[in-house]
Motif scaffolding. Structure first.
Motif, short mmCIF file in Angstrom:
data_model
loop_
_atom_site.label_atom_id
_atom_site.label_comp_id
_atom_site.label_asym_id
_atom_site.label_seq_id
_atom_site.Cartn_x
_atom_site.Cartn_y
_atom_site.Cartn_z
N ASN A 151 0.88 -1.41 0.04
CA ASN A 151 0.08 0.05 -0.16
C ASN A 151 0.86 1.29 0.00
OD1 ASN A 151 -3.15 -0.87 0.21
ND2 ASN A 151 -1.93 -2.16 1.60
N THR A 152 1.97 1.19 0.65
CA THR A 152 3.05 2.05 0.49
C THR A 152 3.38 2.48 -0.75
OG1 THR A 152 3.42 1.95 3.08
CG2 THR A 152 4.96 3.31 1.45
N PHE A 153 3.98 1.67 -1.49
CA PHE A 153 4.36 1.75 -2.80
C PHE A 153 3.21 2.11 -3.75
CE2 PHE A 153 7.71 -1.51 -1.68
CZ PHE A 153 8.82 -0.46 -1.44
N GLN A 154 2.06 1.63 -3.51
CA GLN A 154 1.03 2.07 -4.33
C GLN A 154 0.68 3.46 -4.29
OE1 GLN A 154 -0.77 -0.33 -6.29
NE2 GLN A 154 -1.49 1.72 -7.38
N HIS A 155 0.62 3.97 -2.74
CA HIS A 155 0.52 5.28 -2.67
C HIS A 155 1.55 6.39 -3.62
CE1 HIS A 155 -1.19 8.78 -0.85
NE2 HIS A 155 0.01 9.22 -0.34
N PHE A 178 9.10 6.66 0.56
CA PHE A 178 9.49 5.34 -0.20
C PHE A 178 10.88 5.02 0.36
CE2 PHE A 178 11.95 3.96 -3.93
CZ PHE A 178 10.85 3.23 -4.39
N LYS A 179 11.77 5.64 0.74
CA LYS A 179 13.16 5.28 1.20
C LYS A 179 12.87 4.36 2.39
CE LYS A 179 17.52 6.86 2.83
NZ LYS A 179 18.21 7.78 3.22
N GLN A 185 11.62 -3.46 2.94
CA GLN A 185 11.64 -4.58 2.16
C GLN A 185 12.90 -5.35 1.94
OE1 GLN A 185 9.20 -4.52 -1.45
NE2 GLN A 185 10.50 -5.85 -2.25
N LYS A 186 13.79 -4.52 1.87
CA LYS A 186 15.19 -5.27 1.76
C LYS A 186 15.52 -5.84 2.96
CE LYS A 186 20.12 -3.84 1.13
NZ LYS A 186 20.99 -2.56 1.11
N ALA A 187 15.16 -5.37 4.22
CA ALA A 187 15.27 -6.08 5.69
C ALA A 187 14.60 -7.16 5.58
CB ALA A 187 15.24 -5.05 6.71
#
Length: 860
Positions: A151-155, A178-179, A185-187
């Motif tokens: 949902n964050t990336f979508q926003h 975004f950062k 996600q990387k973690a």
């Protein structure tokens, strides 16, 4: 929050690590309770910070889920969803004048960032743990985290439109958001990579891991055009985890979605490469300019290669589960090839960029094609008899089939057989043999052959040949494949090819070419194996050029073929012309025509006389009325016209007159195009002879009528052939009066004169020519489909050629011949004295006519 709770939090905030460890089990439930009862965001975050920073590090891994994640994360996600809903509702009203809304939105975004930071702390703590992790101990964390990430990336992705053109007012917070999501996600992927699933793991654990993979797959579709590195790393993780836990997950993974998304991402990256390359071309940048666009172009090209390699890896691992994906992979090949040179639908690119895409992207697809060849469903899709291919993808299909041909020799025999034989049983999906599919596909590439387009030649001395036409390219690769087949297959390529079709024409041309490379000893063996004296082998010999043989073998084979063919014709005539057996006659006529075209000089005179006699008898048994609705009769007329053209100098005048009379009845009935072309060849042949005096009065006026009728043809395809035939006839005939009498109007005369004088219109530029050819493609497609359908659906019935319904037609033709002969005799009497024997002969004819008249009266 009560005063007592506030005081408690202040006290706990002062505890050291040892105190937190000692009070963990008594204090943790109280903190969770305060967290659930908190009202404001500040209260929530003050409790969460204490929980994550001071108490989470002291929990044993086995108790994470039960005492922490299951109690904290659901509400945290609920808070996140509420905040995202608030952003969606208010973002569109953002403006520089509305300071209150701007402040509120910025505070909301900062709160979302804080939530992500708290989740990140949980994930990073687990990553730093050295204990073995199992999915059951942290099951809530991955699912909640992935929900927040998606949902964050979508926003972020939709922010340009969501904030109604005022993105700059919150851009700094969106970048921070975004950062933080990127790092989270990387973690998370680092954490999940440490998860251990034993073979004895519960079904629930396997389901949880499958859910994680599918959730990341959904995230991939969101971030595909946002960040190349994140996108690629997410895909790496998906494939890595799928393979790592293959034995437990392979039956539960959505393989169709995974491979389908890989196809979409590869296609999107490829299109990005082309767009960037096209922009650089239009910007007039030199091929050595290393601009920002070029660096982005290189990244896109590398991403394409990554996706192609990832697809190969995934297909290798999960091959048994991917049969339903073959259609999408086939579509991918067509889409990519159709947008890349030499396709006429590809954008204009600089050579450097084109070569770079070809060497990295197109080359990376090659092992993917190799991998797909073992799938029966892929063969069914590529060779399907029912597939509808867009005009811009016809060349792509042709090039794909050529690539497949190149790879077939390395496959097991059963797989080669699958591609070469087509469908064998009624329950199978109908598919063509690859030869038939290739010939059909090549035939459809009308524009590409007419322009023409050029492709790389084969490698010679480790260097590619100069670029060659599509025709050359297909022929070379097809011959290379056929050369790899066992020699016993060569005649079977031809013998098993059904009926009349374009594929058979192409295949027979290949056989003709290969006969020239066979030694004399093998020619002898070939004659022994497939004796031309056996009528059953005529189907093969009709496709072989006897010029490939030495003179002795050529003469032997030519006469044997003619004898066999005459035998077939005699048997049919004596059997009173059964329609269903006419195909045998058609094969015999083809074989005779093949011999006459290349080696008339070696045919024995006696055999040649027998052939011409049988040609006359066959013409007598042809019915004009049956040509339009009986394909086998149409085929016989077509072959008789071709054979008569080759034998025209040996035909007796009555046979020529008989053919001309037949054509005078056939042309007004608008025969099929193929028959018209054969008629034109016969008319051309009449230009090479002097029409005998006794039939001139009958033949020459009809020739003028024929040409006048054909020169009025509306179809530009046929009209071109008519012009060529008329031009040839005009150049070689001794009966020059036929030419002007054929031109019945000024418009027709003008067109013919322009053609004869080579008045060619101004040359088109390339773009206009391609545009015209594309528009003509539909005309040719309709024309070819009509002929194909007629051949496929009209089957000969069990009838005889000579029927009562057409006897009147035969009477008409016979009487016409008599009238023509009488006219010729009358003309001679006016020009020269009559010989003494003529009067008794005429009296005999009168007696014969009187007898026939009496018979007619009796019958009526």
């Amino acid at each position: 929050m009560t005063l007592a709770q506030s005081a408690m939090l202040e006290e706990i905030a002062c505890w050291n690590e040892e105190k937190c460890r000692q009070e963990l089990h008594s204090t943790l439930p109280k903190l969770v309770s305060i967290y659930h009862n908190a009202v404001s965001w500040n209260e929530h975050f003050s409790v969460l910070k204490i929980l994550t920073k001071m108490f989470l590090p002291h929990l044993h891994v086995s108790r994470f889920e039960e005492e922490f994640f299951s109690k904290i994360l659901p509400k945290l996600v609920k808070m996140f969803d509420d905040l995202m809903s608030e952003l969606s509702l208010k973002a569109s009203g953002l403006s520089s004048q509305n300071l209150e809304l701007r402040t509120a939105l910025r505070q909301t975004l900062q709160t979302v960032i804080n939530i992500i930071e708290i989740i990140s702390q949980c994930v990073r703590h687990l990553c730093s743990s050295e204990e073995t992790l199992i999915m059951e101990d942290i099951r809530s964390l991955p699912s909640c985290t992935l929900h927040v990430l998606k949902n964050t990336f979508q926003h972020c992705k939709e922010s340009e439109s969501a904030y109604n053109g005022h993105l700059s007012l919150v851009a700094d917070l969106l970048q921070a958001l975004f950062k933080e999501a990127f790092l989270l996600q990387k973690a998370l992927m680092e954490l999940l990579d440490r998860i251990f699933l034993e073979k004895a793991s519960t079904d629930k654990e396997a389901v949880n891991m499958v859910t994680v993979i599918h959730s990341l797959l959904d995230i991939c579709s969101v971030i595909s055009n946002m960040d190349h590195a994140l996108h690629a790393n997410t895909w790496k993780f998906i494939v890595k985890q799928s393979v790592k836990h293959k034995s437990l997950l392979e039956e539960q993974l959505r393989h169709n979605d995974i491979l389908g998304n890989l196809c979409e991402d590869l296609l999107f990256s490829f299109q990005s490469c082309l767009q960037l390359a096209e922009q650089m071309k239009q910007s007039n940048l030199s091929e050595t300019d290393f601009t920002t666009e070029y660096k982005l172009f290189q990244k896109s090209v590398k991403l394409c290669r990554f996706f192609a390699n990832t697809m190969v890896h995934y297909i290798k691992e999960f091959q048994p589960f991917l049969s339903k994906c073959c259609g999408r992979v086939h579509k991918l090949f067509l889409q990519i090839y159709s947008h890349f040179p030499p396709s006429l639908y590809a954008p204009a690119l600089l050579d450097t960029h084109q070569n770079e895409i070809n060497s990295i992207v197109i080359v990376a697809l090659d092992p993917l094609i190799t991998l797909m060849l073992t799938f029966t469903s892929f063969a069914e899709m590529v060779l399907s008899a029912d597939q509808q291919i867009c005009p811009d993808q016809l060349l792509s299909q042709c090039l794909l089939l050529v690539s497949i041909l190149d790879k077939l020799p390395s496959l097991p025999e059963d797989k080669v057989d699958m591609w070469c034989r087509g469908s064998q049983f009624p329950e199978e999906n109908v598919r063509f043999p690859i030869f038939q599919a290739l010939f059909w596909s090549f035939q459809q590439c009308y524009c590409e052959r007419a322009v023409p387009i050029y492709l790389p030649g084969v490698m010679v001395n480790e260097k590619p040949q100069n670029r060659v036409t599509l025709h050359h390219y297909v022929c070379v690769h097809l011959c290379a494949f056929v050369a790899s087949l066992p020699s016993i297959c060569f005649p079977a390529l031809v013998l098993q090819c059904p009926g009349e079709c374009y594929q058979l024409i192409q295949l027979s041309s290949l056989l003709k070419r290969m006969m020239y490379f066979i030694t004399v000893e093998h020619h002898v063996l070939f004659l022994e194996k497939f004796s031309p004296g056996d009528p059953g082998n005529l189907v093969l010999w009709q496709h072989i050029s006897l010029k490939a043989f030495n003179m002795d073998l050529r003469k032997q084979a030519a006469n044997d073929i003619m004898r066999s063919a005459v035998t077939v014709c005699t048997r049919w005539i004596e059997d009173r012309g059964v329609l269903q057996e006419l195909e045998l006659v058609n094969t015999a006529l083809c074989a005779m025509w093949s011999v006459c075209r290349c080696c008339m000089d070696v045919i024995d005179e006696e055999i040649l006389k027998s052939v011409t006699g049988h040609v006359g008898q066959l013409w007598m048994r042809m019915s004009v009325q049956q040509v339009p609705n009986q394909p086998c009769v149409q085929g016989t007329v077509h072959r008789l016209l071709l054979l008569s053209s080759a034998l025209v100098q040996n035909l007796d005048p009555p046979i020529i007159s008989q053919i001309v009379t037949f054509l005078s009845l056939l042309l007004p009935a608008h025969p099929p195009d193929e028959t018209v072309l054969a008629i034109l060849e016969f008319l051309e042949s009449l230009g090479r002879i002097f029409v005998p005096q006794e039939i001139q009065v009958h033949v020459l006026p009809k020739l003028s009528d024929f040409f006048a009728f054909l020169l009025a043809e509306k179809s530009w395809i046929l009209y071109q052939h008519v012009l060529e035939a008329f031009t040839y006839f005009a150049e070689v005939t001794r009966h020059e009066e036929v030419v002007p009498q054929s031109l019945t109007c000024e418009e027709m005369k003008s067109k013919v004169v322009d053609f004869l004088s080579k008045n060619i219109p101004l040359q088109e530029n390339v773009d206009l020519r391609i545009k015209r050819l594309k528009s003509e493609r539909s005309t040719l497609k309709t024309h070819l489909e009509r002929n194909t359908l007629e051949a496929a659906h009209e089957q000969p019935c069990s009838k005889r050629v000579r029927q009562e319904t057409v006897e009147e037609e035969h009477y008409e033709r016979a009487v016409q011949l008599v009238e023509d002969a009488l006219s010729a005799l009358e003309s001679l009497l006016q020009q020269t004295p009559a010989p003494e024997w003529l009067a008794p002969r005429i009296k005999g004819l009168l007696d014969q006519i009187t007898g026939m008249r009496s018979a007619c009266s009796s019958a009526s």
